[in-house]
Scaffold this motif. Structure first.
Motif, PDB file in Angstrom:
ATOM      1  N   THR A 170      14.691 -22.949 -49.973  1.00 23.52           N
ATOM      2  CA  THR A 170      15.569 -22.557 -51.478  1.00 23.52           C
ATOM      3  C   THR A 170      16.941 -21.630 -50.633  1.00 23.52           C
ATOM      4  O   THR A 170      17.912 -22.126 -50.911  1.00 23.52           O
ATOM      5  N   ASP A 173      19.305 -24.593 -48.916  1.00 25.64           N
ATOM      6  CA  ASP A 173      19.813 -25.518 -49.938  1.00 25.64           C
ATOM      7  C   ASP A 173      19.411 -27.143 -49.729  1.00 25.64           C
ATOM      8  O   ASP A 173      20.189 -27.904 -49.773  1.00 25.64           O
ATOM      9  N   ARG A 175      17.192 -30.514 -50.134  1.00 27.19           N
ATOM     10  CA  ARG A 175      17.066 -31.401 -51.538  1.00 27.19           C
ATOM     11  C   ARG A 175      15.731 -32.033 -51.517  1.00 27.19           C
ATOM     12  O   ARG A 175      15.332 -32.388 -50.244  1.00 27.19           O
ATOM     13  N   PRO A 188      18.510 -30.501 -56.377  1.00 23.72           N
ATOM     14  CA  PRO A 188      18.548 -29.327 -55.361  1.00 23.72           C
ATOM     15  C   PRO A 188      17.171 -28.698 -55.280  1.00 23.72           C
ATOM     16  O   PRO A 188      16.435 -28.606 -56.539  1.00 23.72           O
ATOM     17  N   VAL A 190      16.597 -25.767 -55.166  1.00 20.60           N
ATOM     18  CA  VAL A 190      16.711 -24.340 -55.892  1.00 20.60           C
ATOM     19  C   VAL A 190      16.239 -24.816 -57.577  1.00 20.60           C
ATOM     20  O   VAL A 190      15.889 -23.900 -58.187  1.00 20.60           O
ATOM     21  N   GLN A 220      23.818 -27.166 -41.512  1.00 19.18           N
ATOM     22  CA  GLN A 220      24.491 -26.187 -41.904  1.00 19.18           C
ATOM     23  C   GLN A 220      24.719 -25.044 -40.609  1.00 19.18           C
ATOM     24  O   GLN A 220      23.510 -24.526 -40.122  1.00 19.18           O
ATOM     25  N   ARG A 259      23.210 -16.943 -46.883  1.00 19.25           N
ATOM     26  CA  ARG A 259      22.310 -17.566 -47.766  1.00 19.25           C
ATOM     27  C   ARG A 259      20.949 -16.640 -47.785  1.00 19.25           C
ATOM     28  O   ARG A 259      20.377 -16.520 -46.781  1.00 19.25           O
ATOM     29  N   ARG A 271      16.603 -17.479 -55.699  1.00 20.51           N
ATOM     30  CA  ARG A 271      17.940 -17.421 -55.005  1.00 20.51           C
ATOM     31  C   ARG A 271      18.536 -16.260 -55.194  1.00 20.51           C
ATOM     32  O   ARG A 271      18.983 -15.893 -56.338  1.00 20.51           O
ATOM     33  N   ARG A 273      21.899 -15.038 -55.386  1.00 17.62           N
ATOM     34  CA  ARG A 273      23.335 -15.401 -55.496  1.00 17.62           C
ATOM     35  C   ARG A 273      24.064 -14.047 -55.428  1.00 17.62           C
ATOM     36  O   ARG A 273      25.104 -13.970 -54.750  1.00 17.62           O
ATOM     37  N   GLU A 276      24.490 -12.575 -52.130  1.00 18.15           N
ATOM     38  CA  GLU A 276      25.327 -13.366 -51.273  1.00 18.15           C
ATOM     39  C   GLU A 276      26.726 -13.061 -51.650  1.00 18.15           C
ATOM     40  O   GLU A 276      27.609 -12.952 -50.629  1.00 18.15           O
TER      41      GLU A 276
END
Length: 334
Positions: A170, A173, A175, A188, A190, A220, A259, A271, A273, A276
């Motif tokens: 998660t 990112d 897939r 995704p 997530v 990444q 992340r 996640r 967010r 972040e």
């Protein structure tokens, strides 16, 4: 033991057709979760479709730094792969923190994210459980809640998702490639898992008969500076009370990007967010780390229970996130 039929298809497409055509059918891969549930009586399929050997066991390069992990790759193989250890250390660490060596040898990349909750009431068929028997009630409410959710729960279910690997995926990112009766699709990672709402019996968005065939890890740069921290009751072979998967990009003492995903706190890998958003552009300091944790936990709702409940998870997660980020930033220092 309840009898069931067993089918061994020749390829993934045949396996999908077999399961999609029978509402009582299930896939059997490594069997590290399904076999337990068969023994406990949690599930009683009419047809078991074996998929061992049908899915890719390769970890392939798919672009500059990205990897495609076949659903048949074992957890042990994925954790040990030098590319994963170098480019996505959070994933290797998460895998090695889960289960035992023997189980990691059997568990697969496609099956691990689909393991079901270890809530004691879900596994005890003598107790009401909306996840196991929709509409019967949630025995965890007011019961033994120490290991249960503080985020995203509902009046129908407060169970948590058990996978360590899924928390790392998660944060990365990732897939997911899926094969179903209507063909292939990609989503995704997530978005794979669901919060309970009023249908806690559905752990994921997968339809009956859909099969995970591979998971992509996108390139990444910040993923190289990543880590997984798991807090549990004993040093090994235990599920997370709380866990943190984090990756950061720090330059000149400022967090440029981050992340973060959390485990042991929700029905799905969580996640973070809000955390972040707080971290981006902030000074790399304990003040920022704790502010990020507080933002993410603002809506936390601990459960009360016979065992004193799980409010302790809030300060525990706050400290765990700060410690994880502190160590990553320390590693990033010249």
């Amino acid at each position: 033991m309840r009898p069931f039929d067993y089918r061994s298809p020749t390829d993934a497409a045949e396996a999908v057709r077999s399961v999609a055509g029978d509402p009582t059918a299930v896939f059997l891969g490594g069997g590290t979760n399904l076999v337990d549930h068969l023994k406990l009586g949690v599930v009683a399929p009419g047809l078991v479709v074996g998929i061992a050997g049908l899915l890719s066991t390769e970890i392939e390069e798919v672009g500059s730094g990205a990897l495609r992990v076949g659903a048949g790759v074992s957890n042990s193989e994925l954790a040990a792969d030098h590319r994963v250890r170098d480019r996505f250390p959070v994933l290797s660490q998460a895998l090695l923190s889960g289960a035992s060596g023997q189980l990691r040898n059997m568990a697969t990349t496609g099956g691990n994210p689909l393991q079901r909750t270890r809530c004691v009431y879900f596994q005890d068929v003598t107790t009401p459980c909306n996840k196991r028997d929709p509409g019967s009630g949630c025995s965890a409410l007011g019961g033994w809640t120490r290991n249960h959710a503080i985020l995203g729960a509902s009046e129908h279910c407060i169970a948590v998702h058990p996978s360590d690997m899924a928390v790392a995926m998660t944060a990365l990112d990732a897939r997911v490639h899926v094969l179903g009766p209507d063909g292939e699709r990609t989503l995704p990672f997530v978005d794979l898992h669901r919060l309970p709402g009023d249908t806690p019996e559905r752990d994921t968005v997968l339809e009956h008969g859909e099969l995970i065939t591979a998971i992509d890890l996108p390139a990444q740069p910040l993923a190289r500076r990543s880590a997984y921290r798991k807090v549990r009751d004993r040093a090994s072979y235990a599920f997370a009370l709380v866990s943190v998967a984090a990756a950061v990009d720090v330059r000149d003492g400022v967090i440029v990007d981050a992340r973060i995903a959390l485990g042991g706190v929700a029905h799905a890998p969580w996640r973070a967010r809000r955390a972040e958003d707080v971290l981006r552009g902030s000074e790399a300091s304990d003040r920022s780390y704790l502010a990020a944790a507080d933002a993410e936990l603002a809506d936390a709702r601990p459960a009360e229970g016979l065992d004193g409940g799980n409010a302790f998870k809030i300060p525990l997660l706050r400290r765990t996130l700060a410690a994880t980020l502190r160590d990553l930033v320390r590693e990033d220092a010249p």
